[in-house]
Design a protein around this motif. Sequence first.
Motif, PDB file in Angstrom:
ATOM      1  N   HIS A   1       0.842  -1.198   0.000  1.00  0.00           N
ATOM      2  CA  HIS A   1       0.000   0.000   0.000  1.00  0.00           C
ATOM      3  C   HIS A   1       0.883   1.256   0.000  1.00  0.00           C
ATOM      4  CE1 HIS A   1       0.784  -0.371   4.340  1.00  0.00           C
ATOM      5  NE2 HIS A   1       0.618   0.940   4.363  1.00  0.00           N
ATOM      6  N   ASP A   2       0.272   2.356  -0.377  1.00  0.00           N
ATOM      7  CA  ASP A   2       0.967   3.642  -0.397  1.00  0.00           C
ATOM      8  C   ASP A   2       1.075   4.183   1.021  1.00  0.00           C
ATOM      9  OD1 ASP A   2       1.231   3.857  -3.251  1.00  0.00           O
ATOM     10  OD2 ASP A   2      -0.890   4.370  -3.346  1.00  0.00           O
ATOM     11  N   VAL A   3       2.276   4.606   1.390  1.00  0.00           N
ATOM     12  CA  VAL A   3       2.487   5.294   2.656  1.00  0.00           C
ATOM     13  C   VAL A   3       2.274   6.789   2.433  1.00  0.00           C
ATOM     14  CG1 VAL A   3       4.190   5.861   4.443  1.00  0.00           C
ATOM     15  CG2 VAL A   3       4.082   3.553   3.486  1.00  0.00           C
ATOM     16  N   ASP A   4       2.828   7.273   1.314  1.00  0.00           N
ATOM     17  CA  ASP A   4       2.639   8.657   0.882  1.00  0.00           C
ATOM     18  C   ASP A   4       2.833   8.692  -0.629  1.00  0.00           C
ATOM     19  OD1 ASP A   4       5.480   8.868   0.350  1.00  0.00           O
ATOM     20  OD2 ASP A   4       5.800   9.413   2.449  1.00  0.00           O
ATOM     21  N   ALA A   5       2.924   9.873  -1.211  1.00  0.00           N
ATOM     22  CA  ALA A   5       2.983   9.997  -2.672  1.00  0.00           C
ATOM     23  C   ALA A   5       4.242   9.401  -3.292  1.00  0.00           C
ATOM     24  CB  ALA A   5       2.863  11.469  -3.062  1.00  0.00           C
ATOM     25  N   SER A   6       5.278   9.142  -2.493  1.00  0.00           N
ATOM     26  CA  SER A   6       6.512   8.609  -3.072  1.00  0.00           C
ATOM     27  C   SER A   6       7.044   7.369  -2.352  1.00  0.00           C
ATOM     28  CB  SER A   6       7.597   9.695  -3.074  1.00  0.00           C
ATOM     29  OG  SER A   6       7.887  10.094  -1.747  1.00  0.00           O
ATOM     30  N   THR A   7       6.229   6.748  -1.495  1.00  0.00           N
ATOM     31  CA  THR A   7       6.693   5.588  -0.736  1.00  0.00           C
ATOM     32  C   THR A   7       5.591   4.538  -0.656  1.00  0.00           C
ATOM     33  OG1 THR A   7       7.997   7.083   0.659  1.00  0.00           O
ATOM     34  CG2 THR A   7       7.719   4.824   1.452  1.00  0.00           C
ATOM     35  N   ILE A   8       5.983   3.286  -0.888  1.00  0.00           N
ATOM     36  CA  ILE A   8       5.074   2.165  -0.664  1.00  0.00           C
ATOM     37  C   ILE A   8       5.607   1.328   0.484  1.00  0.00           C
ATOM     38  CG2 ILE A   8       4.194   2.005  -3.027  1.00  0.00           C
ATOM     39  CD1 ILE A   8       6.125  -0.449  -3.359  1.00  0.00           C
ATOM     40  N   GLU A   9       4.701   0.558   1.091  1.00  0.00           N
ATOM     41  CA  GLU A   9       5.093  -0.383   2.124  1.00  0.00           C
ATOM     42  C   GLU A   9       4.707  -1.778   1.669  1.00  0.00           C
ATOM     43  OE1 GLU A   9       5.143   0.265   6.604  1.00  0.00           O
ATOM     44  OE2 GLU A   9       3.202  -0.748   6.247  1.00  0.00           O
ATOM     45  N   ILE A  10       5.625  -2.698   1.803  1.00  0.00           N
ATOM     46  CA  ILE A  10       5.416  -4.092   1.426  1.00  0.00           C
ATOM     47  C   ILE A  10       5.474  -4.905   2.708  1.00  0.00           C
ATOM     48  CG2 ILE A  10       6.330  -6.032   0.086  1.00  0.00           C
ATOM     49  CD1 ILE A  10       7.814  -3.576  -1.490  1.00  0.00           C
ATOM     50  N   ALA A  11       4.367  -5.552   3.043  1.00  0.00           N
ATOM     51  CA  ALA A  11       4.286  -6.345   4.267  1.00  0.00           C
ATOM     52  C   ALA A  11       3.937  -7.781   3.901  1.00  0.00           C
ATOM     53  CB  ALA A  11       3.236  -5.761   5.211  1.00  0.00           C
ATOM     54  N   LEU A  12       4.757  -8.705   4.341  1.00  0.00           N
ATOM     55  CA  LEU A  12       4.523 -10.127   4.094  1.00  0.00           C
ATOM     56  C   LEU A  12       4.206 -10.784   5.434  1.00  0.00           C
ATOM     57  CD1 LEU A  12       7.532 -10.741   1.691  1.00  0.00           C
ATOM     58  CD2 LEU A  12       5.207 -10.160   1.097  1.00  0.00           C
ATOM     59  N   SER A  13       3.121 -11.555   5.459  1.00  0.00           N
ATOM     60  CA  SER A  13       2.710 -12.165   6.724  1.00  0.00           C
ATOM     61  C   SER A  13       2.120 -13.552   6.480  1.00  0.00           C
ATOM     62  CB  SER A  13       1.693 -11.272   7.434  1.00  0.00           C
ATOM     63  OG  SER A  13       0.537 -11.127   6.629  1.00  0.00           O
ATOM     64  N   VAL A  14       1.985 -14.293   7.575  1.00  0.00           N
ATOM     65  CA  VAL A  14       1.385 -15.619   7.540  1.00  0.00           C
ATOM     66  C   VAL A  14       0.253 -15.672   8.554  1.00  0.00           C
ATOM     67  CG1 VAL A  14       3.396 -16.863   6.655  1.00  0.00           C
ATOM     68  CG2 VAL A  14       3.209 -16.443   9.104  1.00  0.00           C
ATOM     69  N   ASP A  15      -0.540 -16.730   8.492  1.00  0.00           N
ATOM     70  CA  ASP A  15      -1.741 -16.829   9.324  1.00  0.00           C
ATOM     71  C   ASP A  15      -1.504 -17.358  10.730  1.00  0.00           C
ATOM     72  OD1 ASP A  15      -1.127 -19.403   8.427  1.00  0.00           O
ATOM     73  OD2 ASP A  15      -3.223 -19.954   8.092  1.00  0.00           O
ATOM     74  N   ARG A  16      -0.259 -17.652  11.071  1.00  0.00           N
ATOM     75  CA  ARG A  16       0.066 -18.128  12.424  1.00  0.00           C
ATOM     76  C   ARG A  16       1.555 -17.905  12.676  1.00  0.00           C
ATOM     77  NH1 ARG A  16      -1.148 -22.649   9.427  1.00  0.00           N
ATOM     78  NH2 ARG A  16       0.577 -23.991   8.869  1.00  0.00           N
ATOM     79  N   ASP A  17       1.955 -17.986  13.927  1.00  0.00           N
ATOM     80  CA  ASP A  17       3.372 -17.860  14.249  1.00  0.00           C
ATOM     81  C   ASP A  17       4.126 -19.020  13.606  1.00  0.00           C
ATOM     82  OD1 ASP A  17       2.701 -15.693  15.780  1.00  0.00           O
ATOM     83  OD2 ASP A  17       3.135 -16.630  17.708  1.00  0.00           O
ATOM     84  N   ILE A  18       5.277 -18.698  13.020  1.00  0.00           N
ATOM     85  CA  ILE A  18       6.096 -19.736  12.395  1.00  0.00           C
ATOM     86  C   ILE A  18       7.546 -19.568  12.831  1.00  0.00           C
ATOM     87  CG2 ILE A  18       4.583 -19.894  10.379  1.00  0.00           C
ATOM     88  CD1 ILE A  18       6.831 -18.472   8.763  1.00  0.00           C
ATOM     89  N   ALA A  19       8.330 -20.612  12.596  1.00  0.00           N
ATOM     90  CA  ALA A  19       9.776 -20.527  12.798  1.00  0.00           C
ATOM     91  C   ALA A  19      10.365 -19.831  11.573  1.00  0.00           C
ATOM     92  CB  ALA A  19      10.361 -21.927  12.957  1.00  0.00           C
ATOM     93  N   HIS A  20      11.212 -18.865  11.797  1.00  0.00           N
ATOM     94  CA  HIS A  20      11.788 -18.097  10.692  1.00  0.00           C
ATOM     95  C   HIS A  20      13.203 -18.579  10.400  1.00  0.00           C
ATOM     96  CE1 HIS A  20       8.472 -15.239  10.549  1.00  0.00           C
ATOM     97  NE2 HIS A  20       8.434 -15.379  11.860  1.00  0.00           N
ATOM     98  N   THR A  21      13.498 -18.729   9.116  1.00  0.00           N
ATOM     99  CA  THR A  21      14.841 -19.117   8.709  1.00  0.00           C
ATOM    100  C   THR A  21      15.580 -17.893   8.208  1.00  0.00           C
ATOM    101  OG1 THR A  21      14.065 -19.652   6.477  1.00  0.00           O
ATOM    102  CG2 THR A  21      14.135 -21.458   8.068  1.00  0.00           C
ATOM    103  N   ALA A  22      16.881 -17.913   8.384  1.00  0.00           N
ATOM    104  CA  ALA A  22      17.702 -16.780   7.959  1.00  0.00           C
ATOM    105  C   ALA A  22      17.681 -16.666   6.435  1.00  0.00           C
ATOM    106  CB  ALA A  22      19.130 -16.967   8.449  1.00  0.00           C
ATOM    107  N   PRO A  23      17.640 -15.441   5.923  1.00  0.00           N
ATOM    108  CA  PRO A  23      17.665 -15.268   4.471  1.00  0.00           C
ATOM    109  C   PRO A  23      19.039 -15.621   3.910  1.00  0.00           C
ATOM    110  CG  PRO A  23      17.772 -13.141   5.555  1.00  0.00           C
ATOM    111  CD  PRO A  23      17.577 -14.175   6.630  1.00  0.00           C
ATOM    112  N   PRO A  24      19.103 -15.943   2.617  1.00  0.00           N
ATOM    113  CA  PRO A  24      20.407 -16.219   2.003  1.00  0.00           C
ATOM    114  C   PRO A  24      21.250 -14.940   1.962  1.00  0.00           C
ATOM    115  CG  PRO A  24      18.693 -16.114   0.333  1.00  0.00           C
ATOM    116  CD  PRO A  24      18.006 -16.029   1.659  1.00  0.00           C
TER     117      PRO A  24
END
Length: 168
Positions: free
Chosen positions: A113-136
């Motif tokens: 979604h748009d935060v303002d006229a020059s910035t978007i926000e990208i949010a990634l989520s899941v439907d429950r708590d999960i174990a997170h793995t380190a990114p490459p």
Amino acid sequence: VQSYIGLTKRDYRGEARLALSDAECRVHVLSAAYRFTLADGEMQPVRIELFLDDVVTMISNLIRRRDQHVASQIETQAQLAVDRIIPLGFLIVDVVSRALRDTPGVAVTIGVHDVDASTIEIALSVDRDIAHTAPPKIFAGLVAQIEATQTVEPHGRSLGVWRVRHTG
């Protein structure tokens, strides 16, 4: 290349098949980015909404298992140049792929979604708590190439939140 990977994938099972599906999805990111940027015969910025809808469909078709769900809520008219939209696609494929690979039955949501006229926000989520793995290791390079700022680290249901500045 994408078709060749898809054909090759038929001969494999398990982890090898998942790796080929990831590769096929990343090749699709490249294909989609150039298809959108050259839509009118010359290089132009790519609408994030159209591009990510295409990428989410490909993730659903190639990486998602039958007991999993991938949805998007993309509400922006913002655009990015092809050299920034490609790493954005790779970032999303990487984060979503790791969540899908590690968590049976999970539902992933990609929100933009748009935060303002020059910035978007990208949010990634899941439907429950999960174990997170380190990114490459390449992940930090993708974030830098997009010129994104991570505002929320992965924890609980959040796979991460990034803000990206754009020109239109």
